[in-house]
Design a protein around this motif. Sequence first.
Motif, PDB file in Angstrom:
ATOM      1  N   SER A 196      46.478  32.816  42.886  1.00 38.01           N
ATOM      2  CA  SER A 196      46.605  33.012  44.203  1.00 38.01           C
ATOM      3  C   SER A 196      47.866  33.667  44.279  1.00 38.01           C
ATOM      4  O   SER A 196      47.793  34.904  45.288  1.00 38.01           O
ATOM      5  CB  SER A 196      45.703  32.806  44.873  1.00 38.01           C
ATOM      6  N   TRP A 208      45.163  43.556  41.106  1.00 43.64           N
ATOM      7  CA  TRP A 208      45.446  42.354  40.558  1.00 43.64           C
ATOM      8  C   TRP A 208      46.630  42.147  40.988  1.00 43.64           C
ATOM      9  O   TRP A 208      47.364  42.880  40.439  1.00 43.64           O
ATOM     10  CB  TRP A 208      44.858  41.352  39.393  1.00 43.64           C
ATOM     11  N   CYS A 232      40.363  38.418  31.394  1.00 42.62           N
ATOM     12  CA  CYS A 232      38.887  39.395  31.932  1.00 42.62           C
ATOM     13  C   CYS A 232      37.605  39.209  31.206  1.00 42.62           C
ATOM     14  O   CYS A 232      37.774  39.253  30.460  1.00 42.62           O
ATOM     15  CB  CYS A 232      39.038  40.650  32.701  1.00 42.62           C
ATOM     16  N   LEU A 259      46.620  35.762  32.729  1.00 39.49           N
ATOM     17  CA  LEU A 259      45.381  36.615  32.954  1.00 39.49           C
ATOM     18  C   LEU A 259      44.354  36.639  32.109  1.00 39.49           C
ATOM     19  O   LEU A 259      44.450  36.200  31.333  1.00 39.49           O
ATOM     20  CB  LEU A 259      46.034  37.763  33.906  1.00 39.49           C
ATOM     21  N   GLY A 317      34.240  39.679  35.283  1.00 39.96           N
ATOM     22  CA  GLY A 317      35.309  38.464  36.121  1.00 39.96           C
ATOM     23  C   GLY A 317      36.733  38.778  35.196  1.00 39.96           C
ATOM     24  O   GLY A 317      36.345  39.315  34.744  1.00 39.96           O
ATOM     25  N   ARG A 368      42.579  38.402  27.154  1.00 37.85           N
ATOM     26  CA  ARG A 368      43.978  37.159  27.920  1.00 37.85           C
ATOM     27  C   ARG A 368      44.945  38.410  27.467  1.00 37.85           C
ATOM     28  O   ARG A 368      45.193  38.926  26.993  1.00 37.85           O
ATOM     29  CB  ARG A 368      43.726  36.153  27.181  1.00 37.85           C
ATOM     30  N   TRP A 397      40.598  36.783  36.957  1.00 37.23           N
ATOM     31  CA  TRP A 397      41.296  35.481  37.063  1.00 37.23           C
ATOM     32  C   TRP A 397      42.667  35.319  36.479  1.00 37.23           C
ATOM     33  O   TRP A 397      43.084  35.402  35.320  1.00 37.23           O
ATOM     34  CB  TRP A 397      40.421  34.438  36.299  1.00 37.23           C
TER      35      TRP A 397
END
Length: 529
Positions: free
Chosen positions: A248, A319, A260, A258, A243, A289, A245
């Motif tokens: 956007s 990202w 993961c 951020l 994962g 994070r 995140w």
Amino acid sequence: MAPTGVASLPPFFLGTRGGSWAAWMPPAVAGLEGTCVVLPCRFEYPEELRPAAVHGLWYFGSPYPKSYPPVVARSRPAAVHESFAGRAELLGDPGLRDCSLRLWRLSPELAGKYYFRGDLGGYNQYSFSEHTTLEVLARPVLEVPPEVVAGAEVELRCRVPDNCPELPPLLGWEGAEGLEGAAGGEVREDAGGARNLLGLLRFRPRREDGGRRLGCSVAFANTSLAFEASVALDVQYEPQVVGLWGPSEVVEGARVELGCEAEGRPLPLLSWFRGAAVLREEPAAPALRLLLPRVAPAHAGAYSCVAENRHGRHNHPSWDPGVRPPPRRALGLLCPFWGHPISPIFPPPDNPDPPVVLPESRCTAGGGEGVRCVCSAAAVPEAAVLFELPSRNLTVAEGHRDFAAAPRGGPGTGGGPGGVVTGILTLRGALEPRLAVLCAARNAHGTTARQLRFHHPGQHRGLVWAKVGPVGAVVAFAIVIALVCYLSQSRRGTCPWGGEHAHLRSRPFKVTPFWGNAHLGTCPWGCTC
């Protein structure tokens, strides 16, 4: 029952005749609790002694008679220690230099060291320092490799003592169904006279086999004896980032977080990279994070989360949303001549911003309906409004029975575009003196909260009329008449104070946003902007 005598001994116990006092026996022998064991033994003595008869006995714990060790078994009928009565037998014939001992109905108290003493008559007696250590097991020994890795073939071994000829073990495996490439086998070992049956199970573990319990079972024919040893598989595997995140899109000056998540056995080292630079890392972490308190153009670039352990490395796709400049702010104008705020001027929809709580947000007391609180917020995209009452530990939002949403363009919305949302809270009953009501608005770009001020219209009106009195009422009436006159003259394009004042109809003004810098413009005469 196994045959007795020299013929039953392993070849290396036979030795050669003559020489000095010496004995041969396995240094260690094991047996399962409740079963039996045979301790193979052979001894020698000087050939020149030529005894008429040879006898022997076994001691437990010590070879020296002066320390009075327990007697385990004798070749001649005589007393033995009560712990071994009916459970031990000197199986071999000392006259044939065979000193083998058999023990049955094994129990933990029989575990220990066993010594043999030869008796050739008279002073020709000798206690041998060589001894056998007996281990009594409660279950078979299950041997698992120190590391079981997914995809790599592994072999489990189940070691069962096989030192009781009367009770040969029967071995099986439990929980092996469905294992990939599972295959079994058996091997017999003979280590210095101590025999073992070795059960083998080979297979190729998968990640999903982690935690699976495998067992080795042992039984004996014509008995109720049964034993089992089991283990839960700890399957190691390479890490995987499962994962990632983050927002956007990113606006310059915003706070960005951020994150993961990763799986792996053992837990991987997680690292955040921007390009080739390591920003943060943490060992043995399931998640990591990365906080950017205030994003600047220098923060632009590709961010990636990497998981690594000794079995492999995994890099999640990067990202890279880019950093946009901050949006234009909404401007708030107030014209007291008309008595209500002008709608905010919003930035274009492609410039999103955190919500703004509008000035008309307040609580109004009085009347039979209790207190009515209005929370108006402007934002692009549209915000959700709610009320917070810290003293009551209460949050009131849409769906609560005391919450109502005002229709867009209706009272309290400011008549603005679709970016203005208004919520109404009705508080009924008695209110605590220090009640605080917060108006909060949030959207995808942030949250804004402001404590609402309480407005008491009835109370203020009473105070005004009490202070002004009848004379003040007359003056107020005259002011109203004058304002009506002014408005009627303005519609015809004239100024009630004469043409010489017509240039005052429009003058430069300074517009100050709710939170930003001043801008120049024009304002109708009599308005403060």
